[in-house]
Design a protein around this motif. Structure first.
Motif, PDB file in Angstrom:
ATOM      1  N   ASP A 119      -1.682 -12.103  10.886  1.00  0.00           N
ATOM      2  CA  ASP A 119      -2.167 -13.715  11.046  1.00  0.00           C
ATOM      3  C   ASP A 119      -3.445 -13.823  10.347  1.00  0.00           C
ATOM      4  O   ASP A 119      -4.182 -15.005  10.459  1.00  0.00           O
ATOM      5  N   MET A 120      -3.858 -12.837   9.483  1.00  0.00           N
ATOM      6  CA  MET A 120      -5.215 -13.039   9.003  1.00  0.00           C
ATOM      7  C   MET A 120      -5.267 -12.758   7.366  1.00  0.00           C
ATOM      8  O   MET A 120      -5.986 -13.380   6.649  1.00  0.00           O
ATOM      9  N   PHE A 121      -4.250 -11.995   6.696  1.00  0.00           N
ATOM     10  CA  PHE A 121      -4.255 -11.787   5.369  1.00  0.00           C
ATOM     11  C   PHE A 121      -2.831 -12.175   4.834  1.00  0.00           C
ATOM     12  O   PHE A 121      -1.924 -12.023   5.493  1.00  0.00           O
ATOM     13  N   VAL A 122      -2.933 -12.921   3.540  1.00  0.00           N
ATOM     14  CA  VAL A 122      -1.652 -13.151   2.960  1.00  0.00           C
ATOM     15  C   VAL A 122      -1.440 -12.473   1.599  1.00  0.00           C
ATOM     16  O   VAL A 122      -2.583 -12.546   0.876  1.00  0.00           O
ATOM     17  N   PRO A 123      -0.278 -11.883   1.563  1.00  0.00           N
ATOM     18  CA  PRO A 123      -0.106 -11.101   0.355  1.00  0.00           C
ATOM     19  C   PRO A 123       0.219 -12.203  -0.898  1.00  0.00           C
ATOM     20  O   PRO A 123       0.657 -13.268  -0.830  1.00  0.00           O
ATOM     21  N   PHE A 124      -0.294 -11.744  -2.083  1.00  0.00           N
ATOM     22  CA  PHE A 124      -0.167 -12.396  -3.136  1.00  0.00           C
ATOM     23  C   PHE A 124       0.632 -11.702  -4.234  1.00  0.00           C
ATOM     24  O   PHE A 124       1.301 -12.357  -5.332  1.00  0.00           O
ATOM     25  N   ASP A 125       0.673 -10.489  -4.337  1.00  0.00           N
ATOM     26  CA  ASP A 125       1.479  -9.460  -5.011  1.00  0.00           C
ATOM     27  C   ASP A 125       1.702  -8.099  -4.535  1.00  0.00           C
ATOM     28  O   ASP A 125       1.154  -7.860  -3.777  1.00  0.00           O
ATOM     29  N   TYR A 126       2.561  -7.426  -5.269  1.00  0.00           N
ATOM     30  CA  TYR A 126       2.800  -5.800  -4.789  1.00  0.00           C
ATOM     31  C   TYR A 126       3.282  -5.048  -6.093  1.00  0.00           C
ATOM     32  O   TYR A 126       3.588  -5.717  -7.062  1.00  0.00           O
ATOM     33  N   GLY A 127       2.914  -3.763  -5.967  1.00  0.00           N
ATOM     34  CA  GLY A 127       3.320  -2.871  -7.024  1.00  0.00           C
ATOM     35  C   GLY A 127       3.326  -1.366  -6.376  1.00  0.00           C
ATOM     36  O   GLY A 127       2.917  -1.061  -5.207  1.00  0.00           O
ATOM     37  N   TYR A 128       3.735  -0.498  -7.340  1.00  0.00           N
ATOM     38  CA  TYR A 128       3.740   0.901  -7.023  1.00  0.00           C
ATOM     39  C   TYR A 128       2.774   1.641  -7.935  1.00  0.00           C
ATOM     40  O   TYR A 128       2.670   1.620  -9.228  1.00  0.00           O
ATOM     41  N   PHE A 129       1.748   2.309  -7.485  1.00  0.00           N
ATOM     42  CA  PHE A 129       1.031   3.290  -8.314  1.00  0.00           C
ATOM     43  C   PHE A 129       1.765   4.328  -9.239  1.00  0.00           C
ATOM     44  O   PHE A 129       2.774   4.637  -8.621  1.00  0.00           O
ATOM     45  N   ALA A 130       1.146   4.463 -10.257  1.00  0.00           N
ATOM     46  CA  ALA A 130       1.911   5.303 -11.279  1.00  0.00           C
ATOM     47  C   ALA A 130       1.121   5.839 -12.375  1.00  0.00           C
ATOM     48  O   ALA A 130       0.009   5.174 -12.499  1.00  0.00           O
ATOM     49  N   PHE A 131       1.528   7.055 -12.842  1.00  0.00           N
ATOM     50  CA  PHE A 131       0.555   7.520 -14.108  1.00  0.00           C
ATOM     51  C   PHE A 131       1.408   6.893 -15.437  1.00  0.00           C
ATOM     52  O   PHE A 131       2.630   7.204 -15.536  1.00  0.00           O
ATOM     53  N   VAL A 132       0.732   6.153 -16.145  1.00  0.00           N
ATOM     54  CA  VAL A 132       1.280   5.584 -17.289  1.00  0.00           C
ATOM     55  C   VAL A 132       0.639   6.562 -18.454  1.00  0.00           C
ATOM     56  O   VAL A 132      -0.194   7.009 -18.604  1.00  0.00           O
TER      57      VAL A 132
END
Length: 333
Positions: A119-132
């Motif tokens: 109820d307090m925070f709204v997502p704007f994107d997501y991803g997965y950490f990786a070693f590039v």
């Protein structure tokens, strides 16, 4: 406690109750790469200002953890209406500051891994950490976190500081999720491979693309930038058999922002195409809301984690400082 509840209730009511003409400026704190000329900030600013007829001002700091640190320092005197760039590893701690108000908007268009009903925070994107990694420097990338930890100390990596950076914190949690009580021993081995620790993502990735190191902590989606924007397949993300740590990035309204009718308007806008269309090919993450069409097919070719790793926000808040101290005991030697 009762006084704090009354303040928050009054603030949340303000999101919907105040007339749209009451304020003509919206101040959003975010991280540097968001506001860069190549980031989503300029696109989002233009689109939202066209819709609201207002002035959208971004104020940038190095990275996500630094956002929370700055807000804590400023307290109730902050100029931020919205803080954009925290992630789920910080939301419990952010909530406990008492500086955020309920967002009061519909989450119908939000689409992220797992259920979202905050109820307090709204997502704007997501991803997965990786070693590039740089394919011109590394012929055989690690196939697991264990291989990375125990790899050749001469093959250097660049990581970010968990005290200031959300990717840095993500790596800290990733190592803890895989190694548990053996995390400190893992850091002792991995530390031999670390060229440098940067305050934020931008500095680290810049060192990597300048060939200062063969690998950098980033995201599974980072190679999409090089393929789409540069027509290059030089940089790839290593797929780890233990899985990859999930990051969901969020925005929240401050108590000050709750008094500004533009705050609710922006958060609603953030879940739709005017904002979300900019995310994949400027922030190089997966959109967390409704887009106007499918993503570039390159996104279908990226590493898909065999397992999603994540602690709850409460677990992170309870253990973050202790785990950072564990990391510092090794990395400061």
């Amino acid at each position: 406690m009762r006084d704090r509840f009354l303040i928050i209730l009054t603030a949340s009511l303000g999101l919907a109750a105040m007339p749209a003409t009451a304020q003509e400026k919206l101040t959003v704190y975010t991280y540097e790469s968001f506001t860069a000329s190549w980031g989503p900030g300029p696109v989002v600013e233009k689109a939202f200002e066209a819709e609201c007829g207002c002035d959208l001002e971004f104020v940038a700091v190095a990275d996500g953890v630094a956002l929370l640190n700055r807000l804590k320092l400023e307290g109730s005197g902050t100029q931020a209406d919205i803080v954009l760039g925290l992630d789920t590893n910080l939301t419990y701690e952010a909530r406990e500051t008492g500086l955020f108000a309920p967002h009061g908007i519909s989450l119908e268009r939000v689409d992220v891994p797992g259920d979202w009903n905050d109820d307090m925070f709204v997502p704007f994107d997501y991803g997965y950490f990786a070693f590039v990694y740089d394919t011109e420097a590394i012929a055989t990338p690690p196939a697991s976190l264990k291989e990375l930890v125990e790899g050749d100390p001469e093959e250097k990596i660049v990581i970010q500081d968990p005290r200031t950076s959300t990717p840095g914190l993500g790596l800290l949690l990733w190592v803890k999720a895989v190694y548990g009580d053996e995390a400190q021993a893992a850091w002792e081995k991995l530390g031999q491979r670390v060229l440098t620790v940067t305050p934020g993502w931008s500095e680290a990735y810049g060192l990597f693309t300048s060939s200062e190191a063969g690998m950098v902590l980033s995201y599974t989606t980072s190679p999409a930038y090089h393929e789409i924007a540069e027509d290059s397949q030089r940089y790839k993300a290593a797929s780890f058999e233990e899985g990859h740590y999930l990051q969901v990035e969020v925005a929240g309204a401050t108590l000050k922002g709750a008094q500004n009718p533009l705050t609710a308007q922006f958060l609603e806008f953030m879940t739709g195409p005017g904002f979300q269309d900019a995310i994949p090919e400027t922030n190089w993450m997966f959109p967390a809301g409704e887009t106007s069409g499918p993503l570039n097919p390159v996104f279908d070719t990226l590493v898909e984690p065999s397992k999603t790793l994540a602690f709850t926000p409460e677990q992170v808040a309870q253990n973050r400082q202790r785990w950072i101290d564990e990391w510092l005991a090794v990395m400061s030697r």
